[in-house]
Design an enzyme around this catalytic site. Structure first.
Site, PDB file in Angstrom:
ATOM      1  NE  ARG A   1     -10.874   0.134   1.191  1.00 18.19           N
ATOM      2  CZ  ARG A   1     -10.983  -0.629   0.116  1.00 18.19           C
ATOM      3  NH1 ARG A   1     -11.490  -1.850   0.226  1.00 18.19           N
ATOM      4  NH2 ARG A   1     -10.576  -0.207  -1.049  1.00 18.19           N
TER       5      ARG A   1
ATOM      6  NE  ARG B   1      -7.342  -2.776  -0.474  1.00 21.14           N
ATOM      7  CZ  ARG B   1      -6.302  -2.619  -1.301  1.00 21.14           C
ATOM      8  NH1 ARG B   1      -5.557  -1.550  -1.226  1.00 21.14           N
ATOM      9  NH2 ARG B   1      -6.002  -3.528  -2.190  1.00 21.14           N
TER      10      ARG B   1
ATOM     11  CG  ASP C   1     -10.044  -4.902  -1.139  1.00 21.19           C
ATOM     12  OD1 ASP C   1     -11.086  -4.264  -1.403  1.00 21.19           O
ATOM     13  OD2 ASP C   1      -9.312  -5.383  -2.021  1.00 21.19           O
TER      14      ASP C   1
ATOM     15  CG  ASP D   1     -11.907  -7.155  -4.319  1.00 19.24           C
ATOM     16  OD1 ASP D   1     -12.577  -6.113  -4.229  1.00 19.24           O
ATOM     17  OD2 ASP D   1     -10.665  -7.170  -4.384  1.00 19.24           O
TER      18      ASP D   1
END
Length: 176
Positions: free
Chosen positions: A90, A99, A102, A104
């Protein structure tokens, strides 16, 4: 004698729009649960979506969510998610840019916090079909801040371009 922390259920959202996207997501799920203090509960179907925000001309994303149980504290979980992103190369150059991976933190049990480095539930989760729809398919009874995730998914502005993903989609595209 110290007490072992009680496991907390969390929802993590994963996305990739560079490289071997499907492989990256599969490997990232395995990496995220490759320690004793993180346990996989369930994973969603993968969806393909147009990028939301960020620079124009990005490739489509593959997105999914996963439910885990962890004894890691919120900032420990964030650091671990960042380690897994780094393992998958990343690069953070452009906000909402392309990217390889990711990850989250969407929810962490019932915790609500709003700090500079970490907001839980995730600030934009209630508006993003690429998070909400896979989550609703995985857990039709899921709620986010008391609202049905499935209902929120239907109202999300990016719901229109979302489609279930199959690895065969990439095979057909590359052969035409």
């Amino acid at each position: 004698m110290t007490e072992t922390p009680k496991p907390v259920k969390c929802i993590l959202a994963l996305g990739s729009n560079l490289g071997e996207r499907a492989d990256t997501l599969s490997l990232a799920v395995a990496d995220l649960v490759d320690r004793d203090d993180v346990r996989l509960c369930q994973v969603s179907q993968v969806v393909q979506t147009k990028p939301v925000g960020g620079p124009d001309g990005q490739p489509d994303f593959l997105n999914m969510v996963m439910e885990i149980e962890t004894t890691l504290a919120p900032y420990e979980l964030l650091a671990y998610c960042n380690e897994v992103e780094d393992k998958h190369h990343r690069v953070r150059e452009v906000r909402w840019g392309p990217r390889t991976l990711d990850v989250d933190i969407i929810t962490y049990g019932d915790l609500e916090m709003d700090e500079e480095r970490l907001t839980i539930p995730h600030k934009l989760a209630a508006e993003r079909a690429f998070v909400l729809q896979p989550w609703a398919w995985m857990d039709p009874d899921a709620t986010l801040r008391g609202e049905s995730v499935a209902v929120l998914a239907q109202k999300a502005v990016d719901a229109e371009g979302l489609a279930p993903y199959s690895p065969h989609d990439d095979m057909w595209e590359s052969s035409s």
